[in-house]
Design an enzyme around this catalytic site. Sequence first.
Site, short mmCIF file in Angstrom:
data_model
loop_
_atom_site.label_atom_id
_atom_site.label_comp_id
_atom_site.label_asym_id
_atom_site.label_seq_id
_atom_site.Cartn_x
_atom_site.Cartn_y
_atom_site.Cartn_z
N ASP A 82 35.07 12.91 43.21
CA ASP A 82 36.00 12.37 42.37
C ASP A 82 36.34 11.04 42.70
OD1 ASP A 82 37.62 11.44 40.39
OD2 ASP A 82 39.32 13.21 40.94
N LYS A 98 39.70 5.28 42.11
CA LYS A 98 40.77 5.49 42.97
C LYS A 98 40.58 4.43 44.02
CE LYS A 98 40.73 10.47 42.72
NZ LYS A 98 42.16 10.71 42.28
N ASP A 157 37.30 18.01 45.81
CA ASP A 157 37.79 18.27 44.38
C ASP A 157 36.90 19.46 43.79
OD1 ASP A 157 39.53 17.38 42.72
OD2 ASP A 157 38.30 16.07 41.62
N ASP A 168 40.15 9.22 35.50
CA ASP A 168 40.32 9.70 36.66
C ASP A 168 40.82 11.26 36.35
OD1 ASP A 168 40.50 10.40 39.23
OD2 ASP A 168 42.32 9.23 39.67
N GLU A 209 39.82 14.01 35.09
CA GLU A 209 38.22 14.31 34.61
C GLU A 209 38.50 15.97 34.91
OE1 GLU A 209 39.10 13.31 37.71
OE2 GLU A 209 38.31 14.97 38.71
N ARG A 241 40.57 18.39 34.08
CA ARG A 241 40.83 19.01 33.07
C ARG A 241 39.73 18.94 31.77
NH1 ARG A 241 46.05 15.24 32.48
NH2 ARG A 241 45.98 15.73 34.74
N1 BES Z 1 41.39 15.17 41.89
C1 BES Z 1 42.49 14.65 41.52
C2 BES Z 1 43.62 15.09 41.90
C3 BES Z 1 43.87 15.12 43.59
C4 BES Z 1 44.35 13.96 44.04
C5 BES Z 1 43.44 16.26 44.34
C6 BES Z 1 44.71 14.18 45.43
C7 BES Z 1 43.72 16.22 45.66
C8 BES Z 1 44.29 15.11 46.16
C9 BES Z 1 42.47 14.49 40.07
O1 BES Z 1 41.19 14.29 39.42
C10 BES Z 1 43.21 13.26 39.48
O2 BES Z 1 42.85 12.31 39.87
N2 BES Z 1 44.22 13.62 38.69
C11 BES Z 1 45.03 12.26 38.37
C12 BES Z 1 45.44 12.57 36.98
C13 BES Z 1 46.07 11.63 36.42
C14 BES Z 1 44.97 10.55 36.07
C15 BES Z 1 46.55 11.96 34.97
C16 BES Z 1 46.39 12.24 39.39
O3 BES Z 1 46.79 13.15 39.73
O4 BES Z 1 46.63 11.09 39.55
ZN ZN Z 2 39.48 15.46 40.39
ZN ZN Z 3 40.26 12.50 39.15
#
Ligand code: BES
Ligand code: ZN
Ligand code: ZN
Length: 487
Positions: free
Chosen positions: A256, A263, A274, A333, A335, A337
């Site tokens: 991811d 990121k 991920d 990001d 993704e 969901r």
């Molecule tokens: N894979 C990430 C969540 C994550 C972050 C898992 C750190 C493990 C460690 C997910 O896809 C993500 O980036 N989520 C975003 C959502 C937001 C953009 C609504 C997040 O949590 O910031």
């Molecule tokens: Zn993710």
């Molecule tokens: Zn993400």
Amino acid sequence: MKLSFTNKPSKTKLLIQPVFEKNTESIPRALKALFTELLASKEFEAKEGQAFFAWQEKTLLLGMGTVKKITVSSVMESFGSAVKALHRHHPSKVAVVLPESLHSFVQAIAEAITLANYQADAPYKTGKARNKLQTQRIKELEIIVKGKRSDIESAAKKGFKIGDMVNEVRDWVNAPPNIANVGFFEKKAEEIAKVSGAKLTILRKKELEKLGMGALLGVNKGSPDEARLVVLDFKPTGAPENEKPIVFVGKGILFDSGGYNLKPSGHIEDMQLDKAGAAVILGLMKLLPRLGLKHRIIAVAPFTENLIGPTAQKPSEIVKTYSGKTVEVTNTDAEGRLVLADAIAYAVDQFKPEFLIDLATLTGACIVALGHRYAGLLGNDENLQKALREAGDSVDELLWPLPIHKDYAEKMKGQYADLTNSSTDGDRGAGALKGAAFIREFVGKTKWAHLDIAGPAFVGEPKKYEAKGATGFGVRLLVRFLENLHK
Ligand code: BES
Ligand code: ZN
Ligand code: ZN
């Protein structure tokens, strides 16, 4: 690890000798003098987690705390410390004394020993470094227990099998995206189908397009590797014909990057983690035939990378999901969901589950809320949540309930499309709840639980029986959950 059982320890091995606080009964005669000495000097008092290595006796005295206070967690932590304390003593052959008061914990002990014996770097190191790792690993374990105890033997064997599977899942999750790619998991799924007898279906790009999985395909657009939806359908002999199946869905983002909502450094490095949700449910499927369950169980795992590039999905794109609902991708990001939306709607439609449980490293917000010891537990069914939580408590994989407030469901409505994958009001609060509110749009009336495992799936500060990196969180919990259904 080779496993054997005996009444009497053989001299050639290193010995782990559990000792309880204020209870000298558990100590063999040969060690009593030493223990009294240690007690007087306060060097070792058998406190929980304490360990003392007696050179001459080649014995590790392992503090267990007071008998009355021992729990699955304390036992696992103690044995985890023991295995790690032995690393530098070339522990290829180890024996463990199993006193009466630990009999009921034998499966947990076997799991803790296997998990603590795991080496994340073993698949990749070469030469001297590899040889050194070899010498630090327990290869043969002897359990010393009085009398012939077949119940203990089978519980120990089961613990080792489960522990081994968790370790394999940890390897999959730790593996970087150039190794653990779509093809890697396709092969794993084939192997699992072969050993379990589960029916394997792999949906590829053409089929995904035909089925209208625009959300999964949208996330996949930036990757040179095509997405896959892996479905394993396990129907044991004896499973009632018209019983509804239990379906597990796991997020399988192989890397991811965040996509165009890239990121930043400090947040991107470990994003091979991920795929933990998908890895855990595939691991579970591989274990199933060994557990003697009578339920039809199905795993559904969408796999793709989330990358950046000229063909990648851009913020503002609108996709149509398998369910027919449209989604504005306001943040590339978010993704997880999206891929879950298609996988879950497909699973609900195809299999009409008794209940559906999804596991996903879904939100950083869940880590902010609960840290790394608890996974967030959300859903639409109290009883299901209670059963999952109880199962987690009994294996030291903890879940903590979070609510889905209707206002957050409201925030996931789209401006142009039916839904948005990320709320656009600038409010950064309640991210884990919003993620779940979005997913809920795709479960219909199915009883559903969502485990946001972003925290415990991958850790920087491991428990005593874990290591940095992937934990395999969820395998042991789901095994126990399924076993409890038979009670
Ligand atoms: N894979 C990430 C969540 C994550 C972050 C898992 C750190 C493990 C460690 C997910 O896809 C993500 O980036 N989520 C975003 C959502 C937001 C953009 C609504 C997040 O949590 O910031
Ligand atoms: Zn993710
Ligand atoms: Zn993400």
